[in-house]
Motif scaffolding. Structure first.
Motif, mmCIF file in Angstrom:
data_model
loop_
_atom_site.group_PDB
_atom_site.id
_atom_site.type_symbol
_atom_site.label_atom_id
_atom_site.label_comp_id
_atom_site.label_asym_id
_atom_site.label_seq_id
_atom_site.Cartn_x
_atom_site.Cartn_y
_atom_site.Cartn_z
ATOM 1 N N UNK A 151 1.787 -0.778 3.857
ATOM 2 C CA UNK A 151 2.484 -2.027 4.160
ATOM 3 C C UNK A 151 3.780 -2.124 3.378
ATOM 4 N N UNK A 152 3.772 -1.685 2.100
ATOM 5 C CA UNK A 152 4.991 -1.692 1.299
ATOM 6 C C UNK A 152 4.914 -2.679 0.145
ATOM 7 N N UNK A 153 5.239 -2.210 -1.056
ATOM 8 C CA UNK A 153 5.101 -3.046 -2.243
ATOM 9 C C UNK A 153 6.122 -4.173 -2.305
ATOM 10 N N UNK A 154 7.210 -4.083 -1.532
ATOM 11 C CA UNK A 154 8.226 -5.142 -1.559
ATOM 12 C C UNK A 154 7.992 -6.207 -0.494
ATOM 13 N N UNK A 155 6.960 -6.058 0.335
ATOM 14 C CA UNK A 155 6.712 -7.028 1.398
ATOM 15 C C UNK A 155 6.032 -8.270 0.834
ATOM 16 N N UNK A 156 6.204 -9.400 1.537
ATOM 17 C CA UNK A 156 5.512 -10.624 1.153
ATOM 18 C C UNK A 156 4.004 -10.433 1.199
ATOM 19 N N UNK A 157 3.546 -9.628 2.173
ATOM 20 C CA UNK A 157 2.110 -9.419 2.323
ATOM 21 C C UNK A 157 1.512 -8.877 1.030
ATOM 22 N N UNK A 158 2.128 -7.845 0.479
ATOM 23 C CA UNK A 158 1.604 -7.218 -0.735
ATOM 24 C C UNK A 158 1.881 -8.070 -1.964
ATOM 25 N N UNK A 159 3.074 -8.636 -2.061
ATOM 26 C CA UNK A 159 3.453 -9.356 -3.270
ATOM 27 C C UNK A 159 2.774 -10.711 -3.400
ATOM 28 N N UNK A 160 2.502 -11.376 -2.266
ATOM 29 C CA UNK A 160 2.060 -12.768 -2.348
ATOM 30 C C UNK A 160 0.769 -13.093 -1.597
ATOM 31 N N UNK A 161 0.395 -12.278 -0.599
ATOM 32 C CA UNK A 161 -0.576 -12.771 0.370
ATOM 33 C C UNK A 161 -1.916 -12.048 0.398
ATOM 34 N N UNK A 162 -2.078 -10.934 -0.294
ATOM 35 C CA UNK A 162 -3.318 -10.166 -0.163
ATOM 36 C C UNK A 162 -4.458 -10.801 -0.968
ATOM 37 N N UNK A 163 -5.658 -10.710 -0.412
ATOM 38 C CA UNK A 163 -6.875 -11.109 -1.111
ATOM 39 C C UNK A 163 -7.510 -9.849 -1.694
ATOM 40 N N UNK A 164 -7.427 -9.707 -3.007
ATOM 41 C CA UNK A 164 -7.923 -8.510 -3.681
ATOM 42 C C UNK A 164 -9.088 -8.870 -4.594
ATOM 43 N N UNK A 165 -10.128 -8.054 -4.543
ATOM 44 C CA UNK A 165 -11.356 -8.307 -5.294
ATOM 45 C C UNK A 165 -11.696 -7.081 -6.133
ATOM 46 N N UNK A 166 -12.092 -7.300 -7.356
ATOM 47 C CA UNK A 166 -12.550 -6.212 -8.207
ATOM 48 C C UNK A 166 -14.068 -6.250 -8.309
ATOM 49 N N UNK A 167 -14.707 -5.134 -7.964
ATOM 50 C CA UNK A 167 -16.153 -4.994 -8.074
ATOM 51 C C UNK A 167 -16.424 -3.882 -9.067
ATOM 52 N N UNK A 168 -16.817 -4.286 -10.289
ATOM 53 C CA UNK A 168 -16.985 -3.336 -11.388
ATOM 54 C C UNK A 168 -15.674 -2.574 -11.602
ATOM 55 N N UNK A 169 -15.673 -1.267 -11.376
ATOM 56 C CA UNK A 169 -14.480 -0.468 -11.651
ATOM 57 C C UNK A 169 -13.613 -0.260 -10.412
ATOM 58 N N UNK A 170 -14.035 -0.822 -9.279
ATOM 59 C CA UNK A 170 -13.339 -0.561 -8.015
ATOM 60 C C UNK A 170 -12.596 -1.799 -7.547
ATOM 61 N N UNK A 171 -11.422 -1.602 -6.982
ATOM 62 C CA UNK A 171 -10.619 -2.701 -6.446
ATOM 63 C C UNK A 171 -10.510 -2.574 -4.934
ATOM 64 N N UNK A 172 -10.839 -3.658 -4.234
ATOM 65 C CA UNK A 172 -10.770 -3.688 -2.779
ATOM 66 C C UNK A 172 -9.872 -4.840 -2.340
#
Length: 444
Positions: free
Chosen positions: A56-77
């Protein structure tokens, strides 16, 4: 103290009374895609976060502001914010790109973005999308655009405009980026903080900023079409020729850059003014470098996504037709335990034959049962009591006309389907309900 728990902000419940609208879009989109040779792909709701950072690209609004990211133990989804990255990952991992080309897949998925909720823009939204991998020809672009238009036409949408543009390849975009930096640099201090960062990392993203002030600054910015290399220019010219040959009207719109970094060459949107600012009901284009970027062999590809909620907004606004809700085909009103047991037997046979049949589960009186049958829109009713059981027959009543027909009860009930009149009755049921799940002939 009772706890009043409500759904999360930016999400919606789809009730049984409205599900036929969703079925309409899903059915037409699925059938149209299959007629073009596409097959359905299903893939996980969440992916490793790095997939979206790379695609998607690190400079996009999606990545910078809009993603729902979850950490489960040592893994990030991350919950998928769009469909293409996950679909391409699935095609790569499962070897589809080693098979005959072009590969064509479609999907119907939910996506998640943390945005300010408004009409046509939710935090959980749904998409019909498709991807075609393997062809670099502008004829493939025309094919995918034609498919999208076919879906919109079959849904009955009007006042939909196709906007197209080319954002070139990395070679010609480099020169364009230089021109954009030269244009925006003198007014850098007037830009929003996000666009100041974009000016350094990806200046084309300034053209997609939602800020009214930044849009005003960008209105006279250089146009990408003036910077296309010979190959990209030829590709775009041939696309326009193919669309002209197919009698597909379009508007060349140099301001379309799409919101995700993986796009190259052709980009397009189907736009309506019927639902205000969120007027894009379908957007897509080429992403010839994405597969290689995700670890595959260099493979050209393209696709699009359609927002189902936005399509519903437009269809409601334009009063488009939907598949009719599936009604109860026949309701058995019963009097007494023996009649109830008989109704259970008859309902079992009918359901196995493919029809929606119901009987009383609330212990209502006969009058209340008939009122309920009318409320649920039962097409036919049959009253069963001691007299009907003793005589082995009852009267089938068509609720709308009041017409009645005597039916046998003591034989296996599905044998009555051989009766010429009852076959006619069932044909009317299927025809009136336009059910996508209607059974006919041997399918029963």
């Amino acid at each position: 103290m009772a706890i009043n728990i409500k759904r999360p902000n930016g999400t919606e419940d789809v009730l049984p009374k409205d599900i036929h609208k969703w079925y309409t879009i899903e059915k037409i989109a699925r059938e149209t895609a299959e007629s073009y040779g596409f097959g359905e792909l299903r893939f996980p709701t969440f992916e490793n976060t790095d997939l979206f950072l790379r695609s998607v690209g690190e400079t996009t609004d999606v990545v910078q502001k809009e993603m729902y990211t979850v950490k489960a133990k040592e893994t990030e989804f991350t919950l998928r914010p769009e469909g293409t990255a996950g679909a391409i990952r699935a095609m790569l991992q499962n070897g589809l790109l080693n098979e005959a080309m072009p590969q064509r897949i479609f999907y119907i998925i939910s996506c998640f973005r943390h945005e300010r909720p408004q009409a046509g823009r939710l935090r959980e939204f749904h998409q019909f999308g498709l991807e075609m991998a393997g062809s670099s020809s502008p004829a493939a672009d025309a094919e995918v655009i034609s498919l999208a238009k076919n879906i919109l036409d079959r849904l009955g949408l009007k006042k939909i405009e196709l906007h197209i543009n080319s954002i070139g390849c990395p070679a010609c975009r480099a020169k364009y980026h230089e021109a954009l930096r030269a244009y925006f640099e003198p007014r850098k201090d007037e830009l929003c903080d996000t666009c100041k960062e974009r000016l350094v990392k990806n200046p084309m993203r300034l053209l997609d900023c939602k800020s009214p002030e930044d849009r005003e600054i960008a209105k006279d910015a250089p146009v990408i079409l003036d910077y296309l290399c010979e190959e990209c220019s030829d590709h775009f010219a041939k696309l326009k020729k193919y669309l002209d040959n197919a009698k597909i009207s379009y508007i060349v719109d140099p301001k379309i850059v799409r919101g995700l970094d993986y796009y190259t060459k052709t980009v397009f949107e189907f736009i309506t003014t019927e639902i205000g600012a969120q007027g894009t009901v379908c957007g897509g284009g080429r992403y010839d470098g994405l597969i290689e970027q995700l670890g595959g062999q260099p493979t050209p590809a393209l696709g699009f996504g359609m927002g189902i909620e936005r399509l519903l907004l437009v269809m409601d606004k334009q009063q488009c037709d939907y598949l009719a809700p599936k009604k109860c085909d026949i309701y058995f009103a019963t009097m007494g335990d023996a009649a109830l047991e008989k109704a259970m037997e008859l309902v079992k046979d009918l359901r196995e034959f493919g029809y929606r049949a119901e009987y009383d589960l609330m212990g209502r009186g006969i009058k209340a049962q008939m009122k309920y049958a009318n409320k649920i829109g039962a097409v036919y009713t049959m009253v069963i009591g001691d007299n009907e059981l003793n005589e082995g027959k009852a009267r089938l009543k068509e609720m709308e006309s009041g017409e009645e027909k005597e039916m046998l009860l003591n034989e296996k009930f599905t044998a009555n389907f051989e009766n010429e009149y009852f076959n006619k009755v069932l044909d009317v049921i299927d025809e009136e309900n336009h059910s996508m799940f209607a059974f006919t002939g041997e399918d029963k």
